[in-house]
Motif scaffolding. Structure first.
Motif: not given
Ligand code: MN
Ligand code: MN
Ligand code: ZN
Ligand code: ZN
Lengths: 155, 155
Positions: B79, B141-148, B102-104
């Motif tokens: 998501d 399981n795991h989830l890592i996301q960066f926003y910027g 990475l999510v802009c």
DNA sequence: ACTGGGAATGAAAACCATTACCATTAGGAG
DNA sequence: CTCCTAATGGTAATGGTTTTCATTCCCAGT
């Protein structure tokens, strides 16, 4: 010291004024509800809680206010996979409460986990620096979630 | 070595048979589309791609198959905040391609990032062990996301 | 304190990704 | 080749979120 210092305005009023937003009863009440919430609330849960003390509230205002609060960084919005967004106050009068989430893939329970933050901080700060240089990506936020089975669901 | 070895069946057939699932044209085609995808596809994007080569496909089957593929661990579901789920093949013939995102927050662009996986692995393995003991939570399981802000959106 | 203008609100309808339903098709074990 | 049942696909329904628009009311300027 939590909330209001004596008769002074709540600590987050400044943040609102600074952005040019008006202070309204719905907004006050929504933040109030969030600050007292024991867990991660959905928009409808917030609606119901606000409705008890301010029956004139509309669900639309809940959504609009939450979007606003997320925008100014006062609230975090999460997706734990149950089909509805979950909201959580990002910071209280005591400052930002840094933590991550454990999500049970069986029963949906979400557990805050505040331990091992130091390791996470180390990992995150290193990664942020590196990504900034290598990818030229300006990181402002991050999301870490673990999925698995909670104690009850393991049997 | 990618995909099929000479005339042998695709590498993932075994996984299907092992779970008792049937091999069908829709399922074959959906995995085919995912394996050729350059980016993270939505259900509708997958539907359109499959439709080109198998016009009888229905959107319902896309959703059902994706759910199945997620269940058996062949596909990851994400998501990124644009209101629709995104899907990505979890592993190819070369094995699992470990990476994060990475999510802009401005233009919605999603960038795969495969660097610094070692640091992430270290952090993750330590955290998993600790959580297992302290919280009695079995992480799968795991989830890592960066926003910027991406390069273009920083100006 | 009063007032005007625009931000904020709320009821209702629209939106839209995802799911449920159900009659039909087809995979594959025997 | 046959049969059983999983799988499919068209359609309708679901439900969380957004849009619309007329009304309310916050608050800066007087
Ligand atoms: Mn939390
Ligand atoms: Mn990816
Ligand atoms: Zn559980
Ligand atoms: Zn961007």
């Amino acid at each position: 010291m939590p909330g209001r210092n004596g008769k002074g305005p709540p600590w987050w009023h400044g943040k609102f004024r600074g952005c040019g937003y008006r202070l309204t009863i719905p907004r006050e009440t929504i933040i109030e509800v969030l600050s007292k919430a024991a867990k991660h609330l959905s928009a409808e849960e917030i609606y119901l809680a606000v409705h008890k003390v301010y029956p004139a509230i509309g669900l639309t205002t809940i959504y609009r206010t939450l979007e606003l609060l997320v925008q100014i960084g006062l609230v975090f919005k999460f997706d734990f996979g149950d089909g509805r967004a979950r909201y959580e106050l990002a910071e209280g009068p005591k400052g930002i409460r840094q933590h991550h989430h454990l999500v049970c893939t069986n029963c949906g329970r979400v557990i805050d986990y505040t331990d091992f933050i130091d390791e996470a901080k180390e990992f995150l700060s290193q990664t942020m620096k590196a990504l900034n240089k290598k990818c030229n990506f300006k990181i402002t936020n991050h999301l870490i979630q673990f999925y698995g089975l909670c104690e009850k669901c393991q049997k």
